[in-house]
Design a protein around this motif. Structure first.
Motif, short mmCIF file in Angstrom:
data_model
loop_
_atom_site.label_atom_id
_atom_site.label_comp_id
_atom_site.label_asym_id
_atom_site.label_seq_id
_atom_site.Cartn_x
_atom_site.Cartn_y
_atom_site.Cartn_z
N ARG A 124 0.85 -1.19 0.00
CA ARG A 124 0.00 0.00 0.00
C ARG A 124 0.88 1.24 0.00
NH1 ARG A 124 -4.32 0.32 -1.93
NH2 ARG A 124 -5.41 1.59 -0.44
N THR B 246 -7.01 1.77 3.86
CA THR B 246 -7.60 0.43 3.80
C THR B 246 -6.74 -0.52 2.97
OG1 THR B 246 -8.92 0.96 1.85
CG2 THR B 246 -9.99 1.28 4.00
N THR C 200 -7.58 -4.00 0.59
CA THR C 200 -8.62 -4.81 0.00
C THR C 200 -8.12 -6.24 -0.14
OG1 THR C 200 -9.47 -2.90 -1.20
CG2 THR C 200 -10.15 -5.09 -1.99
N ASN D 116 -12.78 -4.70 2.39
CA ASN D 116 -11.81 -3.67 2.77
C ASN D 116 -11.58 -3.73 4.27
OD1 ASN D 116 -11.47 -2.66 0.20
ND2 ASN D 116 -13.03 -1.09 0.43
#
Length: 166
Positions: free
Chosen positions: A94, A100, A102, A153
């Motif tokens: 990320r 969040t 996923t 999520n």
């Protein structure tokens, strides 16, 4: 985040990444706005987890292209003449500033079925491609998503609060 077409003065159209223009004004610090950038973050995350697993003495096999429910199989060395179970690691890269992660239904189901053998590895990547992590969660899921749910999520900070660095 969406990209959009904008009419350019002259005789053509230009592709404008509206998130890069509007995001900083809204206080967003994310740089991961398109498929190419997300792919690059995932590559960096895979490399970071592979290197971390090798530092632990594990043989590493990239199975991400096989779509088997995890990205890396890490095989620990023999202990007392016995080969420990492989670790099946789902890697989530990320960009820093995201809130969040996923996870696909397939990844969650495999995680539930494999229990302690399944690990979620989270790697944060900044705009200069500097890495934070990997952060590991063993057996990270507790519930199977309902039928028809494609992905879930998860709150990144909640996951990181339960994660460990190996």
């Amino acid at each position: 985040m969406p990209c959009g077409l904008q009419h350019a003065s002259g005789d053509g159209w230009s592709l404008v990444d509206s998130a890069r223009l509007i995001g900083p004004r809204k206080g967003e610090t994310t740089f991961c706005t398109d498929a190419l950038a997300r792919s690059r973050v995932e590559q960096i995350a895979m490399q970071a987890v592979t290197e971390a697993e090798r530092r632990l003495g594990h043989a590493v096999i990239d199975v991400s292209a096989e779509k088997c429910g995890w990205d890396i199989t890490a095989r620990p060395p023999k202990q007392n003449g016995k080969l420990p179970e492989d670790r099946h690691i789902e890697v989530k890269g990320r960009s820093k500033g995201q809130s969040t992660i996923t996870v696909s239904r397939n990844e969650i189901v495999y995680g539930l079925n494999q229990k302690d053998k399944f690990w979620l590895a989270i790697v944060l990547v900044d705009e200069q491609e500097r890495v934070e992590g990997p952060y590991y969660l063993q057996n990270p899921f507790s519930l199977e998503p309902d039928f028809g749910v494609a992905s879930v999520n998860y709150d990144l900070q909640e996951l990181l609060s339960k994660a460990v660095r190996l």
